[in-house]
Design an enzyme around this catalytic site. Sequence first.
Site, PDB file in Angstrom:
ATOM      1  N   LYS A 195       0.682  -1.153  -0.115  1.00  0.00           N
ATOM      2  CA  LYS A 195      -0.100   0.098  -0.197  1.00  0.00           C
ATOM      3  C   LYS A 195       0.711   1.205   0.018  1.00  0.00           C
ATOM      4  CE  LYS A 195      -1.804   2.750   2.883  1.00  0.00           C
ATOM      5  NZ  LYS A 195      -1.699   4.041   2.354  1.00  0.00           N
ATOM      6  N   GLY A 247       7.390   5.725   7.853  1.00  0.00           N
ATOM      7  CA  GLY A 247       6.654   6.844   7.906  1.00  0.00           C
ATOM      8  C   GLY A 247       6.784   7.536   9.145  1.00  0.00           C
ATOM      9  N   SER A 248       5.565   8.486   9.814  1.00  0.00           N
ATOM     10  CA  SER A 248       5.949   8.839  11.274  1.00  0.00           C
ATOM     11  C   SER A 248       6.188   8.146  12.287  1.00  0.00           C
ATOM     12  CB  SER A 248       4.749  10.278  11.096  1.00  0.00           C
ATOM     13  OG  SER A 248       3.637   9.308  11.499  1.00  0.00           O
ATOM     14  N   GLU A 269      10.617   2.054  10.229  1.00  0.00           N
ATOM     15  CA  GLU A 269      11.464   3.358  10.000  1.00  0.00           C
ATOM     16  C   GLU A 269      10.990   4.583  10.003  1.00  0.00           C
ATOM     17  OE1 GLU A 269      13.910   6.045   8.867  1.00  0.00           O
ATOM     18  OE2 GLU A 269      13.326   5.482   6.881  1.00  0.00           O
ATOM     19  N   CYS A 303      13.577  11.809   5.879  1.00  0.00           N
ATOM     20  CA  CYS A 303      13.633  11.435   7.343  1.00  0.00           C
ATOM     21  C   CYS A 303      15.125  11.774   7.707  1.00  0.00           C
ATOM     22  CB  CYS A 303      13.263  10.106   7.668  1.00  0.00           C
ATOM     23  SG  CYS A 303      14.095   8.767   6.601  1.00  0.00           S
ATOM     24  N   GLU A 404       9.951  16.886  14.306  1.00  0.00           N
ATOM     25  CA  GLU A 404      10.355  16.616  13.015  1.00  0.00           C
ATOM     26  C   GLU A 404       9.472  17.500  12.317  1.00  0.00           C
ATOM     27  OE1 GLU A 404       9.572  12.964  11.097  1.00  0.00           O
ATOM     28  OE2 GLU A 404      11.524  13.166  10.212  1.00  0.00           O
TER      29      GLU A 404
HETATM   30  C1  UN1 Z   1      13.432   8.788   3.984  1.00  0.00           C
HETATM   31  O1  UN1 Z   1      13.780   9.997   3.827  1.00  0.00           O
HETATM   32  O2  UN1 Z   1      12.395   8.199   4.476  1.00  0.00           O
HETATM   33  O3  UN1 Z   1      19.839   8.853   2.845  1.00  0.00           O
HETATM   34  C2  UN1 Z   1      14.574   7.886   3.660  1.00  0.00           C
HETATM   35  C3  UN1 Z   1      18.869   9.642   2.137  1.00  0.00           C
HETATM   36  C4  UN1 Z   1      17.747   8.876   1.751  1.00  0.00           C
HETATM   37  C5  UN1 Z   1      16.752   8.686   2.647  1.00  0.00           C
HETATM   38  C6  UN1 Z   1      15.333   8.261   2.367  1.00  0.00           C
HETATM   39  N1  UN1 Z   1      18.188   7.816   0.670  1.00  0.00           N
HETATM   40  O4  UN1 Z   1      18.713  10.727   2.672  1.00  0.00           O
END
Ligand code: UN1
Length: 513
Positions: A195, A247-248, A269, A303, A404
């Site tokens: 999804k 996600g968050s 993550e 992230c 964040e």
């Molecule tokens: C994300 O922002 O959810 O290393 C991961 C980096 C990217 C990160 C992606 N590949 O900045």
Amino acid sequence: MSALTLLEYKSSKRRQKKLTLKKPYLNFIGGVWKKSSTDRIFVNVNPANTDDVVGVFPYSGKQDVDQAVMSAEKAFDQWRKMPAPKRGEILFRSGQLLEKQKEALAKLMTREMGKPLRETRGDVQEAIDTAYYIAGEGRRLLGQTTTSELPNKLAMTVRMPIGVCGIITPWNFPIAVPSWKIYPALICGNTMVFKPAEDTPASACMFVEILEKAGVPKGVINLVHGGPSTGELIVHHPKTRLISFTGSSEVGSIIGEACGRMIKNCSMEMGGKNAQIVMDDADLDLAIEGAVWGAFGTTGQRCTATSRIIVHKDIYETFKRRLVKRAKTLRLGDGLNEKIDVGPLINKSQHQKVKAYMGVAKQDGAKLELGGGIPRGAGYKKGYFFEPTIFSEVTPNMRIAQEEIFGPVTALIRIKNLDEAVKVLNSTDYGLSSSIFTRDINKAMVAVRDIEAGLTYVNGPTIGAEVHLPFGGVKKTGNGHREAGSTVLDIFTEWKSVFVDYSGKLQKAQMDE
Ligand code: UN1
């Protein structure tokens, strides 16, 4: 946008005209592209120009998720028994197809989520790299062979696939992040329900089409469109054995709690509040370029984005002045224009959230050095644009230094020495990426040792991980797993210890006779 029926949507006069030509996108279940069982839809628009409708998508409900899980379950036995090198060949072919479609995918992705073409090309490239890297795992998937405590007995470990996986992904890396999960899940012999985020479903369709073309058998990957309630159905379905989510932290904790109750594997993550340390001996040109790219690349919607810059007091003023000067040169606009450096934010709610943080920062006593608002000008009227923003005089406990934001906003914090820099860096709930700019190897190594984060860059920005190294974070960023690298295989397999006794006798282990 929240889900509506097509009728409700069309009844809004303003939208009627735009939708007449749009053929709705479909789910992909059991190898067939099909409508959802609900009459609800959602509409995906270009964040640089909300008049540009990318597509109309089905909002999937229980029946769709049930069907998707059932077809993944049905496909599992055959897929897990296919030799892993053969599965690897399919993945390899999909990498080649991604290469062929790179430009088309990049354009669609930029239209869908706004980041500049240079970055969406990079996003596809990351998926290509993952495809080739993980395809090679088909000929490894290494276990261990070891000794036995008994004579004439062999001991070893093998990896087993887990079963039906729920793959729930964000919009900021519409192809790369799904590829980090889908390729390893596939090479290990799992099947899945995927999804994608509501903001980037068209890119996901194209990716699934490529996997289908490359030869992934029907039922092995199933795509269902939808929003939070669709994700919830996948998480709660008794037949999904593993949930992989990016996600968050807020949503992650809900998923983690549900998986805990159901005793289901989950890898997550989540958020970050990444910082770049700049010491007094740093190469300032390099540190400024790193900060600009880390803070404003992908409009700060990573992230791993640099949302704090922790600067030594002796160079603080110089660094600030030069950073502001450099950030002023960034060109904001529609990412489809090759000259643009920074695209729009993803949607209205993110736009409002980033705007709201401006008031929060000022109230907390931070000083606005650059940006802070919605840019003026005709080119910006129809999109969710926000100026690259720099605050100075930020202290470690201010909300903009703790929460964040996921936007083009960075906070300068002054420190006296390395010890204080590391303490400040570690003073948030998150621990994903980090960086230090220094010419002193001793300082760099102390930082590498003491920073609490899943990634530390020396003389590089906080963004830009490579796919063959583990990716993930500590504290509220993750739940102990690492994607990418060979560590991702531990998410998508369970270990089995195998003992082969060739003594011809019943040998008893751990019997103290
Ligand atoms: C994300 O922002 O959810 O290393 C991961 C980096 C990217 C990160 C992606 N590949 O900045």
